[in-house]
Every structure is written in C-alpha cells, then in structure tokens.
Scaffold this motif. Sequence first.
Motif, PDB file in Angstrom:
ATOM      1  N   UNK A 455      51.331  39.712  37.413  1.00 18.32           N
ATOM      2  CA  UNK A 455      50.410  41.043  37.845  1.00 18.32           C
ATOM      3  C   UNK A 455      50.073  41.669  36.501  1.00 18.32           C
ATOM      4  N   UNK A 456      51.018  41.731  35.429  1.00 17.41           N
ATOM      5  CA  UNK A 456      50.362  42.229  34.210  1.00 17.41           C
ATOM      6  C   UNK A 456      49.384  41.443  33.530  1.00 17.41           C
ATOM      7  N   UNK A 457      49.576  40.169  33.277  1.00 13.48           N
ATOM      8  CA  UNK A 457      48.541  39.424  32.689  1.00 13.48           C
ATOM      9  C   UNK A 457      47.178  39.572  33.538  1.00 13.48           C
ATOM     10  N   UNK A 458      47.010  39.527  34.745  1.00 16.44           N
ATOM     11  CA  UNK A 458      46.054  39.734  35.599  1.00 16.44           C
ATOM     12  C   UNK A 458      45.313  41.175  35.385  1.00 16.44           C
ATOM     13  N   UNK A 459      46.253  42.292  35.285  1.00 19.13           N
ATOM     14  CA  UNK A 459      45.679  43.264  35.009  1.00 19.13           C
ATOM     15  C   UNK A 459      44.901  43.643  33.542  1.00 19.13           C
ATOM     16  N   UNK A 460      45.618  43.122  32.741  1.00 20.99           N
ATOM     17  CA  UNK A 460      45.302  42.902  31.421  1.00 20.99           C
ATOM     18  C   UNK A 460      43.976  42.265  31.079  1.00 20.99           C
ATOM     19  N   UNK A 461      43.637  41.174  31.999  1.00 22.80           N
ATOM     20  CA  UNK A 461      42.308  40.269  32.131  1.00 22.80           C
ATOM     21  C   UNK A 461      41.176  41.091  32.737  1.00 22.80           C
ATOM     22  N   UNK A 462      41.620  41.736  33.753  1.00 24.83           N
ATOM     23  CA  UNK A 462      40.433  42.546  34.336  1.00 24.83           C
ATOM     24  C   UNK A 462      39.820  43.747  33.379  1.00 24.83           C
ATOM     25  N   UNK A 463      40.629  44.311  32.818  1.00 25.60           N
ATOM     26  CA  UNK A 463      40.330  45.323  31.832  1.00 25.60           C
ATOM     27  C   UNK A 463      39.422  44.796  30.692  1.00 25.60           C
ATOM     28  N   UNK A 464      40.015  43.471  30.039  1.00 22.55           N
ATOM     29  CA  UNK A 464      39.154  43.266  29.140  1.00 22.55           C
ATOM     30  C   UNK A 464      37.872  42.401  29.625  1.00 22.55           C
ATOM     31  N   UNK A 465      37.950  42.017  30.832  1.00 24.51           N
ATOM     32  CA  UNK A 465      36.532  41.415  31.420  1.00 24.51           C
ATOM     33  C   UNK A 465      35.565  42.347  31.497  1.00 24.51           C
ATOM     34  N   UNK A 466      36.076  43.658  32.253  1.00 21.87           N
ATOM     35  CA  UNK A 466      34.853  44.891  32.421  1.00 21.87           C
ATOM     36  C   UNK A 466      34.304  45.242  31.150  1.00 21.87           C
ATOM     37  N   UNK A 467      35.080  45.315  30.094  1.00 26.32           N
ATOM     38  CA  UNK A 467      34.582  45.763  28.837  1.00 26.32           C
ATOM     39  C   UNK A 467      33.690  44.689  28.168  1.00 26.32           C
ATOM     40  N   UNK A 468      34.089  43.379  28.094  1.00 21.73           N
ATOM     41  CA  UNK A 468      33.233  42.374  27.790  1.00 21.73           C
ATOM     42  C   UNK A 468      31.890  42.332  28.553  1.00 21.73           C
TER      43      UNK A 468
END
Length: 477
Positions: A455-468
């Motif tokens: 769950x935590x890696x997924x949340x990390x990836x979503x936030x980075x994806x939105x910024x990118x």
Amino acid sequence: MFWDLLVLVFYFIIVFYFGFHFAKTNQKEEDFYLAKKEIHWFFLLLSLVATETSSLTFLSIPSLSFKGDYRFLEIALGYLIGRTIVALYLLPSYFSGNTISVYEYVGNRFGKSPQKTLSLVFTVSRLLGDGIRLYVSSLPIAFLLERMGLNLSPEILGMIALTILSIVTIIYSVVGGFRAIVFTDVLQWFIYIFGGIFALGLLVDKLDISIWEGIKNLQTSQKLNLFVFDYLPSGDNSYFILFALIGGAFISIGSHGTDLMLVQRVIATKNLASGQKILIGSGIVVLVQFILFLCIGSLLYLFYSGQTMAPDKVFSQFIVAEVPSPLLGILVAAILASAMSTLSSTINSLSLTWARDWGMDRWFSPRTLSLFFGLTLFISSLVPYFLIQTWEKGILEMGLTIFSYTLGPSIAVFFLAKGKAELPVSGLVFSVFFLTSILSTVAIGLGFQISFTLLIPIGFGIQIFLVQISRLVFKKN
C-alpha cells in the motif's frame, strides 16, 4: 490481587514523579518540545522504540509465531533498511535548518499549504489511528483486570483502564513536557522488556520438555520458517520476501522519516551523527525485541500443545493463569507502559504541530495545547465503545490501517522537497495532489485487497505520478 494493585499504584507514582520533576525545565517552547536538545541520544533511541511499541506489540507479536512462524522478521529487516535510508538521505536536511516541526521543512520548500495539509493529515491519522490503538489496548487490559478479580463487564473495565492510563499520561505529558515523556518512555521500555524476558524464562521453566527437544518439535512443525520465497498468484503475498522487505522499508521511511511523532525524537538530539545513531540503532533494537516476543509465541505453542487456543489471547491468558502475584502486577504495568508511551508521545507531537505549523503558539501555551489534544485523544479512544458492532468493525479496520494509506504520499512529498526541482504547480494544487493520492490508495487498497506491504509504495507512486504528469502538461504549454 492486593500486591498486584500495589505494584500498579507504585508504577503510577513513579510516572507522576517524572512529570513533576521535569516541570520547571519547560519555560520555553523549545524546552517543552525538544528539551533544548540536551538529552543523550541513547535515551532518545529507547524513547523512540518505546513510542512505536504499543501494547498490541507486547500482546500480539507472540500470536504470530504461535499460529505461524518467524516470517514477520522479514518486515523487521525491511524496517532496518528503511531507517538507514532516512538516516543517510532525509535526515541531513532536517538538521540543516532551525525547524522544530518536520513539516516546517516542507513549508520552507513548497509553502504553507502543503505544510498545513501534512499537519492536518498527521493530526487526523494520529487521533483516529492511536485512538483506536488505545481502544484495542484496553481490551486485553480489561481481560487481565477481570481475571484479577474485578467483577465488572469488559466494557466498563476497558473504559476504567483507559480513563486511568489517560489521566496519568495527560498529567505527566502536560506538566513535564518532552523531557518527562522521554525519560518515562525509557522507564516503560525497561518495564515491558523485563516483562517479556520474565515471561520467556517462566515458559522455559514450565515446559515439560528440554529446549533442544522443543526446538526440534518446532522445526518439525515448520514453526521456525523465516524467509518466504514462494509467490502465490492468487494468495496473500504480504510475506513474500521481496514484498516484505520493500514494504517494511517503505513503512519505516514513512514512519521514521515523515511522521512527526517519531521524527521528533530524532531531531531532538544535538547533531546529525547522533540522529543517525538513533535511527539505525532503534532498528536493531526493534529487531531484537521482535525476536524476543516471537520466541515467547513459540514457547506458548509448545506449552499449550494439543489445546485449542485463540492466538490473539494466548499470551494474555498465560499471564493471568500462570504468573504469580505480585509479578502479575508487573506484567500488567508492562502492558500499560507500552500503551502510555504511545499516548504521551501523540499528545506532545500533536501539540507541537499545531503550535508551529498552524501558529497556535501565538494564542495558546504548549501545556494548554497538550491538555486539549490529550482530552481529544482520550475521547477518540472511547468512541468505539458506543458504536454498533458493524460500525465498530469498520472504524477498527480503518484506524489500524490508516497509516498505510497516508505514509506513501507523505514519503513522496518529502522526497520531492529533498530534490532541487521546483513544483510545476502551486502549493494549493500540490496539496490537492497529496489528498488525491491518499484517497486513491484507499480506493485501491479496499477495491483490490492489496497486501498491506504494498500500500505504501502504491501511494508513493501515485503522488510522484501526479507531479510528473503536471510537469509534462505545463512543459508543453
């Protein structure tokens, strides 16, 4: 019964002493929240371990090896990896400025909106998550008090236990501040470790077989397995070695790199080198601590061999049925100690974030804020007692997993703040991205039954994806 209660009263007196002994040293905000950075790093290390160890750890970790094996240590090894990453990568930034709240670091980079949003999410997650943890902690305590001879309903006993430990904890937290909390944490750590070691020794003494024969039986029953290398396409892969290490590392990066309650103990030391010792050293202590309580679970399996026992209650039942007075009082004090250390730290850190991140120090003193959040946390821990059963189940699950939903996006925010690139959007939009990432993680976790270690890696990836994505959009425009 009398001697057990006398032990508990004596324990509370010592806790009160710590609170009032350090009361005169808290004249300024930095004294109340960081103890002027005068506390030796080793005491802060033990305080950190005590803070992250709840009574659930004390009572529930043995159930993992009682019903299973030692695979939980994979996640503990991930914890150590995560703390090392925080110590070497994030921690230098926290010591480069004059910040008291770690969210000030984000505010200095991205503005007040992300700073306050992080603080708000931290507040909600702590009030809900730790309130629920305290509620769950009261259940085995109520069970122990009932077996000690108090003939009241479990609900009433649970509320009595919560009320007593909350009153005592609020008083020493409000009066003594961070310094009192740290040294009380150290005392509490020694109490519950002593309780664990004593329980282990008592089990060894009561076993009808030798230790070597017991180890052979455990090995034959596959109760000593540690690493899980088999990936199951349609099963629970929480402890698949790769997922467990990655998940454990992310959990530790989030909790010890972005959660104010735990980071506060690290930045309260005098310099970066001491902070790194606290982080990495605490990972080693926690690993050894988990081994201790897993060994207790293994011995409980041998002790109750052939009997049908509820895994989550087996250690509590052993304590009440087999531990003589007044040592029973010491073990109950150990359970209370593990719960109180979490409560006191939450009170102080919530007071800190609203004083610094929201500017409430202009109107309220640190003690006033601490009293307010102490009472608020106490009320949140009582709420489940008044919910219907279906609601209670839902709020329990949410409260116990909420940190898994918020830590991933929080890690991404701090890693972005650590980088040199500026945000492609305003601080307000960035805050919206952050909240969207949390809600998306919740939706994915509930909708697809994702393993908690992912769950935590997924949340990390979503936030980075939105910024990118926003970088690409604004770059094209």
